[in-house]
Scaffold this motif. Structure first.
Motif, PDB file in Angstrom:
ATOM      1  N   PRO A  81      16.355  45.743  63.720  1.00  0.00           N
ATOM      2  CA  PRO A  81      15.524  46.693  62.954  1.00  0.00           C
ATOM      3  C   PRO A  81      14.160  46.910  63.584  1.00  0.00           C
ATOM      4  CG  PRO A  81      16.643  45.184  61.471  1.00  0.00           C
ATOM      5  CD  PRO A  81      16.880  44.668  62.859  1.00  0.00           C
ATOM      6  N   GLU A  82      13.540  45.841  64.111  1.00  0.00           N
ATOM      7  CA  GLU A  82      12.250  45.972  64.768  1.00  0.00           C
ATOM      8  C   GLU A  82      12.359  46.842  66.024  1.00  0.00           C
ATOM      9  OE1 GLU A  82      13.006  43.399  63.117  1.00  0.00           O
ATOM     10  OE2 GLU A  82      11.238  43.153  61.857  1.00  0.00           O
ATOM     11  N   ILE A  83      13.465  46.665  66.761  1.00  0.00           N
ATOM     12  CA  ILE A  83      13.664  47.478  67.964  1.00  0.00           C
ATOM     13  C   ILE A  83      13.762  48.951  67.597  1.00  0.00           C
ATOM     14  CG2 ILE A  83      15.217  47.938  69.891  1.00  0.00           C
ATOM     15  CD1 ILE A  83      16.034  45.000  69.812  1.00  0.00           C
ATOM     16  N   ALA A  84      14.532  49.263  66.554  1.00  0.00           N
ATOM     17  CA  ALA A  84      14.701  50.660  66.141  1.00  0.00           C
ATOM     18  C   ALA A  84      13.382  51.266  65.680  1.00  0.00           C
ATOM     19  CB  ALA A  84      15.739  50.741  65.016  1.00  0.00           C
ATOM     20  N   ILE A  85      12.629  50.503  64.889  1.00  0.00           N
ATOM     21  CA  ILE A  85      11.352  51.010  64.373  1.00  0.00           C
ATOM     22  C   ILE A  85      10.358  51.217  65.513  1.00  0.00           C
ATOM     23  CG2 ILE A  85       9.364  50.434  62.920  1.00  0.00           C
ATOM     24  CD1 ILE A  85      11.407  48.882  61.144  1.00  0.00           C
ATOM     25  N   THR A  86      10.329  50.285  66.464  1.00  0.00           N
ATOM     26  CA  THR A  86       9.413  50.402  67.599  1.00  0.00           C
ATOM     27  C   THR A  86       9.738  51.624  68.440  1.00  0.00           C
ATOM     28  OG1 THR A  86       9.076  48.005  67.692  1.00  0.00           O
ATOM     29  CG2 THR A  86       8.573  49.258  69.680  1.00  0.00           C
ATOM     30  N   VAL A  87      11.017  51.845  68.721  1.00  0.00           N
ATOM     31  CA  VAL A  87      11.427  52.996  69.524  1.00  0.00           C
ATOM     32  C   VAL A  87      11.075  54.300  68.813  1.00  0.00           C
ATOM     33  CG1 VAL A  87      13.424  54.240  70.435  1.00  0.00           C
ATOM     34  CG2 VAL A  87      13.247  51.770  70.753  1.00  0.00           C
ATOM     35  N   THR A  88      11.358  54.354  67.508  1.00  0.00           N
ATOM     36  CA  THR A  88      11.065  55.572  66.742  1.00  0.00           C
ATOM     37  C   THR A  88       9.571  55.856  66.712  1.00  0.00           C
ATOM     38  OG1 THR A  88      12.978  55.105  65.336  1.00  0.00           O
ATOM     39  CG2 THR A  88      11.396  56.735  64.530  1.00  0.00           C
TER      40      THR A  88
END
Length: 385
Positions: A81-88
């Motif tokens: 989830p952190e990876i997805a939020i960071t990329v977005t």
């Protein structure tokens, strides 16, 4: 996993007209937001159990050892989830959101070890978690986290213009330190110049190096069905559980953020307590499952591994956004990073001294971490107020 300063950072972005709008569920009624929040938490919990089981089976087949299993495979999966939020956030140019997302959750994620210590006993009379784990490799992991966090704090003070081809020196150094940490952990897992390869008396029975699973725990952990399942099916289960964690983690955070706004709660306090704890469910779930399987070290290694891995995302955020990421860190982000380093150092000391005494059902080191974190949250209010 979730930043104490993350929620307010997002709301600041929304007010300033940023393209990144995290509150995609704001239009839903409060009761439905609560349903989404609880349901997402339940999915994350179940997926976390499967992640732990499949990681253990993958470790067994590929002979990674629970150190690298926790540092790489499980740590990355539980932080999807952190990876997805960071990329977005980085793709939309909201690098301050990416910074808050990465830094804010490390301190709370360390406190997850307190929960595992308090509720993760296989026997009522069992000694504290850091006594049972008893591995110098975990100390190496903890020191790697502290080193990376020190570079993070220093990197926030560098000017924004120090970038070449979208790479900043602090982001590159963090990745280098992370790789060095992996190599040191792998070496420590096979040999350390200590008596009995670094094994400690009274620890959970183990064969060699970092892995601490007993033969009975190993039988429970890698069952006959898992052995017959084959590596391909095991990897498929892992991928499905990781995807469920990614999607459910996103909706858990969005629904929690929207609900706190409708209730008029402080984004800072909600993010640092309820939302942070809820989005740490993957670590709690996988950690408790690892302990039940008899692998105490994997439970702690997952936490340290995730904390070491999260700052690596600064390199990804910089490449995507084209901006220097760390210099935009807020005072609250830097403060929480320092708190995370302190909590990690306390556990490193606990792993060395291995306290047997329990206070309020937890080890003395876990109690010290809990008190330090609560005092730190009080200071965070003063820093960001």
């Amino acid at each position: 996993m979730t930043a104490g300063a993350r929620a307010p950072s997002r709301r600041r972005c929304s007010r300033s007209g940023s393209e990144f709008n995290a509150a995609v569920l704001d239009h839903l009624p409060l009761w439905l937001l609560i349903v989404v929040f609880v349901a997402s938490g339940a999915v994350i919990w179940v997926a976390g159990v499967q992640l732990s089981k499949s990681t253990d089976a993958i470790d067994d087949r590929l002979h990674l050892g629970s150190a690298l299993g926790g540092l790489i495979v499980l740590a990355v999966a539980t932080n999807l989830p952190e990876i997805a939020i960071t990329v977005t956030a980085a793709a939309s140019g909201s690098v301050e959101v990416a910074v808050g997302n990465i830094l804010g959750g490390i301190a709370l994620q360390t406190v997850v070890i307190v929960i595992l210590d308090r509720f993760g006993r296989r026997k009522k009379e069992a000694p504290p978690l850091t006594f049972r784990a008893a591995s110098l490799t975990l100390v190496v992991e903890a020191l790697s986290v502290v080193a990376i966090l020190a570079v993070v704090v220093a990197g926030t003070q560098l000017p924004k213009g120090l970038d070449v081809l979208r790479l900043t020196p602090q982001a590159v150094l963090i990745v280098v330190l992370w790789i060095i940490g992996l190599l040191l952990v792998r070496r420590a897992g096979s040999h350390l110049p200590w008596h009995e390869n670094g094994n400690a008396p009274g620890a959970t029975p183990h064969r060699s190096g970092h892995r601490t699973r007993s033969s009975a725990g190993h039988h429970d952990s890698v069952s006959e069905g898992q052995r017959k399942r084959g590596l391909g099916r095991t990897l498929a289960v892992f991928a499905a559980a990781a995807l469920a964690t990614l999607v459910a983690g996103f909706f858990l955070e969005q629904s929690g953020d929207a609900a706190s706004g409708q209730l008029g709660l402080s984004g800072l306090l909600f993010g640092a307590t309820v939302l942070a704890l809820a989005t740490s469910l993957p670590e709690i779930s996988t950690g408790l499952q690892a302990i039940r399987q008899g692998d105490d070290n994997l439970a702690i290694s997952d936490i340290f591994g995730g904390n070491a891995f999260l700052p690596v995302l600064f390199l990804l955020a910089g490449l995507i956004s084209g901006k220097a990421v760390l210099p935009v860190a807020k005072s609250g982000d830097i403060y929480l990073t320092a708190i995370a380093a302190l909590l990690t150092a306390i556990y490193a000391i606990g792993l060395l001294f291995r306290p047997r005494r329990r206070v309020l059902g937890m080890g003395v080191d876990s109690l010290a971490v809990l008190i330090a974190y609560l005092l730190g949250i009080g200071g965070l209010i003063a820093v960001t107020g």
